[in-house]
Enzyme design. Sequence first.
Site: not given
Length: 295
Positions: A147, A212, A241
Amino acid sequence: MGNVTSNMAAKFAFLPPSPATYGVSKDEETGKLMFTGVTPEKSMDVHQITTKSGNKVIATFWKHPFARFTLLYSHGNAADLGQMVELFIELRAHLRVNIMSYDYSGYGASTGKPTETNTYHDIEAVYNCLRTEYDLKQEDLILYGQSVGSGPTLYLASRLKRLRGAVLHSAILSGIRVLYPVKITFWFDIFKNIDRIRHVTCPVLVIHGAKDEIVNMSHGKRLYELAKDKYDPLWVKGGGHCNLETYPEYIKHLRKYINAMEKLALNNPTTKQQDDDEPNVNETKHNRCLRFRKK
């Protein structure tokens, strides 16, 4: 307008757990730093490393007795090291790698404030710790960015030209691109991964969830398209996610990638001259995971 948007992206990019989920203490007998809740038999070293910004960041090194590579793991924006312990134990066992991870400035027991620049200084300092404390060479290092952690990962990967590999897990194209579907890179954007990926020369593995809702899979696909040396990507069907580690194909694909990097290392062994020329990044100029809040 630019500063407002940049500040907003930065605000959403950093969400350190409060309070921290762990503590650090010093063993009275050995003088070594200890990580609260992790016993010595876990084979984990704790470091406090001073960065160029003057911050002191906490890093953990998880040792595997038969490791060929070391993973330098940059976690997501809503986690600290205390929440990552079980994942690191699993990754170490299944992938047979050492794992070095760290808390960004302002996260966990690390001092300072979380900013884009500080994350770059953080990862530089941790990389130099790996070189000095563990005699690690670029060719034995794989960077892993989850991320928002893809920001410091690509920053360092773009500078290390003999790096073994890089893994981008639910990565972002840039901070503002998570909030708005812009087509160009603005000067005030943060974590400009879309530009840095073009300068990465090692094999890049992209992993992204097809469902996501925080960072659209289009980010991962674009990074894959722009990578010079592409490895087969993993698009996790139904993956969101923050849950890709729960899918069996996740660890299976990572193991396949590590095996491929081992074969690559055998075919391209390090030369003595390359060892002598190992650079120090400080000499250059300057889960849980990302949770950008959309309107």
